[in-house]
Design a protein around this motif. Structure first.
Motif, PDB file in Angstrom:
ATOM      1  N   ASP A  12      -1.750  -4.507   1.879  1.00  0.00           N
ATOM      2  CA  ASP A  12      -1.512  -4.711   0.454  1.00  0.00           C
ATOM      3  C   ASP A  12      -2.184  -6.035   0.100  1.00  0.00           C
ATOM      4  O   ASP A  12      -1.610  -7.101   0.324  1.00  0.00           O
ATOM      5  CB  ASP A  12      -0.016  -4.762   0.149  1.00  0.00           C
ATOM      6  CG  ASP A  12       0.292  -5.047  -1.311  1.00  0.00           C
ATOM      7  OD1 ASP A  12      -0.647  -5.049  -2.140  1.00  0.00           O
ATOM      8  OD2 ASP A  12       1.476  -5.286  -1.640  1.00  0.00           O
ATOM      9  N   GLN A  69      -2.303   0.262   1.177  1.00  0.00           N
ATOM     10  CA  GLN A  69      -0.992   0.838   0.925  1.00  0.00           C
ATOM     11  C   GLN A  69      -0.972   1.579  -0.403  1.00  0.00           C
ATOM     12  O   GLN A  69      -1.543   1.125  -1.396  1.00  0.00           O
ATOM     13  CB  GLN A  69       0.068  -0.257   0.931  1.00  0.00           C
ATOM     14  CG  GLN A  69       0.235  -0.948   2.275  1.00  0.00           C
ATOM     15  CD  GLN A  69       1.348  -1.981   2.279  1.00  0.00           C
ATOM     16  OE1 GLN A  69       2.302  -1.883   1.517  1.00  0.00           O
ATOM     17  NE2 GLN A  69       1.234  -2.981   3.142  1.00  0.00           N
ATOM     18  N   VAL A  70      -0.302   2.714  -0.408  1.00  0.00           N
ATOM     19  CA  VAL A  70      -0.129   3.474  -1.642  1.00  0.00           C
ATOM     20  C   VAL A  70       1.009   2.843  -2.445  1.00  0.00           C
ATOM     21  O   VAL A  70       1.700   1.931  -1.973  1.00  0.00           O
ATOM     22  CB  VAL A  70       0.187   4.950  -1.345  1.00  0.00           C
ATOM     23  CG1 VAL A  70      -0.914   5.573  -0.519  1.00  0.00           C
ATOM     24  CG2 VAL A  70       1.537   5.089  -0.629  1.00  0.00           C
ATOM     25  N   ARG A 126       5.264   4.277   1.446  1.00  0.00           N
ATOM     26  CA  ARG A 126       4.037   3.680   1.963  1.00  0.00           C
ATOM     27  C   ARG A 126       3.862   3.941   3.450  1.00  0.00           C
ATOM     28  O   ARG A 126       2.768   4.267   3.916  1.00  0.00           O
ATOM     29  CB  ARG A 126       4.027   2.179   1.668  1.00  0.00           C
ATOM     30  CG  ARG A 126       3.792   1.850   0.192  1.00  0.00           C
ATOM     31  CD  ARG A 126       3.879   0.368  -0.064  1.00  0.00           C
ATOM     32  NE  ARG A 126       5.247  -0.059  -0.299  1.00  0.00           N
ATOM     33  CZ  ARG A 126       5.721  -1.275  -0.029  1.00  0.00           C
ATOM     34  NH1 ARG A 126       4.937  -2.188   0.525  1.00  0.00           N
ATOM     35  NH2 ARG A 126       6.973  -1.580  -0.292  1.00  0.00           N
TER      36      ARG A 126
END
Length: 216
Positions: free
Chosen positions: A59, A75-76, A83
């Motif tokens: 991130d 990261q989503v 995540r």
């Protein structure tokens, strides 16, 4: 080398964005430097493992030192369970997850995974009730989605999720996550030669000197 992918989950160490519970004992800038040192220790440990692939689940924008040869997976969105679940779904073989908040972790702590990678799972409990490491021989994000993160029962719920799925789970040594100043003091004592211990001592001493006008 063992056919295991090791993933370090981390965020960019920016003031006010990492280790916020170390303030006001440390300045936001100091807390960020301590977080960066903890991440550097973690990266060094991961580099020492006999893995075939290393991934940074990240991130941030500026990559930390020592990860030039890591694959980067950003990261989503969503909660930590989402995540981590997305990361495990993106993996295609045995995968070991390691967090950045346990700079005292050594290759020896993770050696059981590489001694027995055919076990379904390895679980590294954290002293605060969470977990610092997780290995899945067959990655499946569904095993993490819906697990409440950052709670004192996170580890228990995650472990139950694994065992309820019928997995054979080995246990790694329990380690203390660095969240508070008291945690930092304990971890620094456990790993006095680590980058983390050096950075924490420097920042803590600097803060004491600033707030007391030099009196000790």
């Amino acid at each position: 080398m063992t056919d295991v992918t090791v993933v370090v989950v981390a965020k960019e160490c920016l003031p006010g964005k990492v280790k916020t519970r170390l303030t006001p004992a440390l300045t936001p800038e100091g807390a960020a430097r301590v977080a960066s040192a903890a991440l550097a220790d973690t990266i060094a440990t991961v580099r020492a493992l006999p893995a075939t692939r290393r991934v940074l689940l990240y991130d941030g924008v500026v990559l930390p030192e020592g990860t030039d040869d890591f694959e980067v997976l950003h990261q989503v969105g969503g909660g930590l369970d989402e995540r981590l679940g997305a990361m495990f779904d993106a993996m295609t073989g045995p995968t070991l997850l390691v967090g950045m908040d346990t700079p005292q972790a050594t290759p020896e702590h993770l050696a059981p995974v590489f001694d027995d990678p055919d076990r379904d799972a390895w679980f590294g409990p954290a002293d605060d009730g969470g977990f610092w490491s997780l290995y899945l021989r067959e990655p499946d994000g569904a095993l993490l989605r819906g697990v409440p993160m950052s709670q004192d029962d996170t580890g228990a719920v995650q472990l139950a999720r694994l065992t309820d799925a019928g997995l054979s789970v080995g246990t790694l040594p329990a380690l203390l996550d660095v969240d508070t100043v008291a945690d930092a003091e304990q971890v620094a004592a456990l790993a006095p030669t680590s980058r983390f211990a050096t950075a924490f001592a420097a920042e803590h001493d600097t803060t004491l000197t600033t707030t007391t006008g030099g009196a000790r």
